[in-house]
Design a protein around this motif. Sequence first.
Motif, PDB file in Angstrom:
ATOM      1  N   VAL A  93      29.556  -4.784 -44.474  1.00 55.63           N
ATOM      2  CA  VAL A  93      29.344  -3.548 -45.220  1.00 55.63           C
ATOM      3  C   VAL A  93      27.923  -3.504 -45.779  1.00 55.63           C
ATOM      4  CG1 VAL A  93      30.153  -2.154 -47.157  1.00 55.63           C
ATOM      5  CG2 VAL A  93      31.793  -3.431 -45.780  1.00 55.63           C
TER       6      VAL A  93
ATOM      7  N   PRO B 234      35.433   8.244 -41.204  1.00 57.43           N
ATOM      8  CA  PRO B 234      35.421   7.017 -40.385  1.00 57.43           C
ATOM      9  C   PRO B 234      35.524   5.775 -41.254  1.00 57.43           C
ATOM     10  CG  PRO B 234      33.596   8.464 -39.809  1.00 57.43           C
ATOM     11  CD  PRO B 234      34.229   9.039 -41.023  1.00 57.43           C
ATOM     12  N   ALA B 235      34.840   5.790 -42.405  1.00 54.92           N
ATOM     13  CA  ALA B 235      34.856   4.627 -43.281  1.00 54.92           C
ATOM     14  C   ALA B 235      36.225   4.457 -43.914  1.00 54.92           C
ATOM     15  CB  ALA B 235      33.784   4.750 -44.352  1.00 54.92           C
TER      16      ALA B 235
ATOM     17  N   VAL C 190      38.143   2.337 -41.574  1.00 52.66           N
ATOM     18  CA  VAL C 190      37.704   0.949 -41.665  1.00 52.66           C
ATOM     19  C   VAL C 190      38.210   0.313 -42.949  1.00 52.66           C
ATOM     20  CG1 VAL C 190      35.684  -0.554 -41.758  1.00 52.66           C
ATOM     21  CG2 VAL C 190      35.667   1.460 -40.280  1.00 52.66           C
TER      22      VAL C 190
ATOM     23  N   LEU D  69      26.471  -0.615 -38.039  1.00 50.32           N
ATOM     24  CA  LEU D  69      26.614  -1.767 -38.918  1.00 50.32           C
ATOM     25  C   LEU D  69      25.287  -2.184 -39.519  1.00 50.32           C
ATOM     26  CD1 LEU D  69      29.075  -4.071 -36.963  1.00 50.32           C
ATOM     27  CD2 LEU D  69      29.500  -2.847 -39.086  1.00 50.32           C
TER      28      LEU D  69
ATOM     29  N   GLY E 272      36.547   3.250 -49.074  1.00 49.18           N
ATOM     30  CA  GLY E 272      35.922   3.638 -47.803  1.00 49.18           C
ATOM     31  C   GLY E 272      35.603   5.108 -47.797  1.00 49.18           C
TER      32      GLY E 272
ATOM     33  N   THR F  90      27.680   0.899 -32.411  1.00 44.19           N
ATOM     34  CA  THR F  90      28.352   0.101 -33.432  1.00 44.19           C
ATOM     35  C   THR F  90      27.351  -0.773 -34.170  1.00 44.19           C
ATOM     36  OG1 THR F  90      30.160   0.042 -31.872  1.00 44.19           O
ATOM     37  CG2 THR F  90      30.362  -1.341 -33.806  1.00 44.19           C
TER      38      THR F  90
ATOM     39  N   ALA G 171      41.819  -0.477 -42.802  1.00 44.49           N
ATOM     40  CA  ALA G 171      42.057  -1.661 -41.983  1.00 44.49           C
ATOM     41  C   ALA G 171      41.751  -2.920 -42.783  1.00 44.49           C
ATOM     42  CB  ALA G 171      41.197  -1.607 -40.726  1.00 44.49           C
ATOM     43  N   PHE G 172      40.631  -2.899 -43.511  1.00 46.16           N
ATOM     44  CA  PHE G 172      40.275  -4.043 -44.367  1.00 46.16           C
ATOM     45  C   PHE G 172      41.380  -4.279 -45.387  1.00 46.16           C
ATOM     46  CE2 PHE G 172      35.557  -3.769 -43.427  1.00 46.16           C
ATOM     47  CZ  PHE G 172      35.492  -5.047 -42.919  1.00 46.16           C
TER      48      PHE G 172
END
Lengths: 517, 392
Positions: B30, B84-85, B88, A368, B77, A364, B91-92
């Motif tokens: 990000v 995967p993005a 995310v 990131l 995303g 992770t 969710a954001f």
Amino acid sequence: MSDTAASGPVMSADGVPLKRSLNRALRAQKIRALALIAPLLLFVLITFIAPIADMLFRSVENQIVRETLPETVQRLGDWDADSGEPPSEAVFTALYADIFLAAERKLHTRLGSRLNYEETGASSLFRKTGRRVDRFDTDIYTDQITDLDPAWEAGATWAALFEAREARSALPFTARSWERWTDFVINEEEDDPLEEDVPDFLYTALYSELADGAGAGLDPRVDQVIDALPGFETVSVREQFLDADEDWGGADIWRTIQTYSPAYTSGYFLNAVDMEKGTDGPQFRPENEQIYLTLFKRTMFMSMVITFSCILLGYPVAWILANLPARTANLLMILVLLPFWTSLLVRTSAWKVMLQQQGVINDTLVWLGLVDDGSRLVMINNQFGTIVAMTHILLPFMILPLYSVMQTIPPTYLRAAKSLGATNWTAFWRVYFPQSVPGIGAGSILVFILSIGYYITPEIVGGTTGTFISNRIAYHISSSLNWGLAAALGTILLAVVLVLYWLYDQIVGIDNVKLGG
Amino acid sequence: MVALTPISRTPVSFYVPVVAAAGAFAGLLVGTARDNSLLGVVLGALLLAAIAFAVTQLIENERLARWAIFAVFALAGLVMGGLPALVVGAAFGLFFGWFIFWLFEGRYRERLAPYLTPGQVLWHYSFRVICGMIFFFLITPIVVVMPLSFNAEDFFTFTPEMLQFKPEGYSLKHYEDFFTNADWQQALWNSVRIAPVATLLSVSFGTLAAIGLSQPHVPFRQVIMAILISPMIVPLIISAAGMYFFYSRIGLQGTYLGVVLAHAALGIPFVIITVTATLVGFDRSLTRAAANMGANPVTTFFKVQMPLILPGVISGALFAFITSFDEVVVVLFVGSAGQKTLPWQMFTGLREQISPTILAVATILVVVSIALLTTVEMLRRRSERLRGMSPG
């Protein structure tokens, strides 16, 4: 009142004094209660308390030296360890008998490894000597004695000689050696000693005692040997041992044997706190050999860090659980209870998955961009890994007692404090916190007790720097086989835990232990 | 929960900067992933401030606005980093949609006492966030294990295929391995063979003793209690060491019986604690009433006392069962290869060959513990209801 006083004690309906009949009823109750408890008590005593007692016993028990080298230990009694010289020929002769029998029974290596804990090199010394001992040049005594009378070759001659009480008291060493050897042949080889060859060491023992002037007038055959003694060719048993291994010529090994000859020893405990028996009493080992104190300190330190992190993380959670409406609190409680009920191995493997270099956290962080792919964090196989994983594993044990204490603190107190003009912080610190201290105490002791004895998690995520004293105990039981030291380390750990347990009992009471909320 | 405070819309000068700050934080994440943190912060703050202003001032319909934000973020995303993005981003989007209107409508004040200062409100919510993070810490490791157990590769970590939700990234092969591998099946069988017998032993002895201990006059109660509770207090490694030494003296080391006895001893404190706790609320006059009506003690026990304390006995049994089923240190020393239990197999697995089958087993065990947790919770409530201690 004066009426009853005049007519004696109060009677029950059947004419027995009331006091006695009450006592009898009470006794019956007590016996019934004990009868219900007895099976379990017995069960726990046998399956649990006896093993603990056995461990305590093993931490001081040291029969092996005295059992394997009885003659040597006895004769070494008057040897002065400070002389720096090896002991006399007589001691070597006794050692010859002891080692010969030990080698036959294959016990010399065990004794060697026992003494090796105290004196490095003892193990190989005993192994080497054990191999050499039946090739000693002492057979010249055998030849010379049997040349005088071939009857000496027969076991029956020896048996007949030591039948007599006078012979046993005149030649005690030879008699005892003969007895030990026949015992060994009968019990372990399951043979008839009368049909076996009489071993060399018995002739040597006989010669040594006769040469000291004992045994005259016992038996014509013995007298014959005594008469021939001046013409005997001799050999030094000490030289034989020195040939086998020259360490026998130094004082160190003898000092070790002498020091560890009593049946009970504090040696394991001294070892467990990095001390050793020196020439003038116990002394600390050199700094670079002190591993156990370091380990104890580390165990204590890490347990404290874990307890502290549990307080830090558990306090807010317990607070919010105690102050939310019941329905929400019950839902959130599941998040606390689920880890509590989940198998320890599952949680430990989860942390392995999370923390390793190719693990979830590192992935992770790399994803990131916080950490470069080449420089992934090392979070496992060190203290950090152990602390994180164990904090997670023990956190429920902190939250649950804290929660049950906080539930009893009325929220109105805080509001009252605030309405009297206290700031948030003052209200919390002066009013709420002191009332929650019992919960902190209970939780901390519980977490601390659990963490200082932890084995599985440090073993898996601790590597070498994150292991606890319990890992060392396990190592000594299963790998190095130094059970005495393991028992001594365990006893020290047990003592610490019992003191904490006593504290816990004072603060919380064992009856108040709560499980699962 | 009722609303405590009347709420009203907040001024632009309040909610736009707050949303912008949150946006800056999201932008930081990000941006770092894209190797440019500073640009991320600035862009995130500006973007979110603009969005917040736009949706509150231009779109009157809240539901529509939130869906729009959700869709835009998810799409962004997807464009930036694939599947995967997208998750995310979505969710954001959900979060910011809710967050903007939560602030804008002043809902954050709704459930708080009206006299709280802004600082106190801020602290209230920061505290919630901290607690949320701690709960996250508690539950994540357990949750993470589950998807990983469906890994198609022999890795302990998420593969790119898994992250892109491709079906070929997932498989049941570790479960299959668990159910077909002789080692694992033997271990499972051993666990199943040991735990119930140990539980039975500790429950039958423990219940009797708990009943004895809760009588009004028990001599040496403290001492007896201390002895009976001790297996729970003494560190496992010490129990294991002692049992190893003692059981090898009496020939129980490495036998099935030895392991069962050891586990029964470890389970006893749990039975004692739960059953005595249930007996505290037990009304003694019931047994006297039963005796009065001619029932003998055995009948009284089974017909009157037992049904009432049964919830306590069962939850004690569950504790004893889980203790034995989970236990690894003692069995490691007292048992031999023939008594290799599931936790032991997992332990060797973790130490030596790292096989994801462990994660499959872990997932199964988590499911089992959820079932146990539910049972214990239900029993506890039932017992409290029976004893009239709580209305629930």
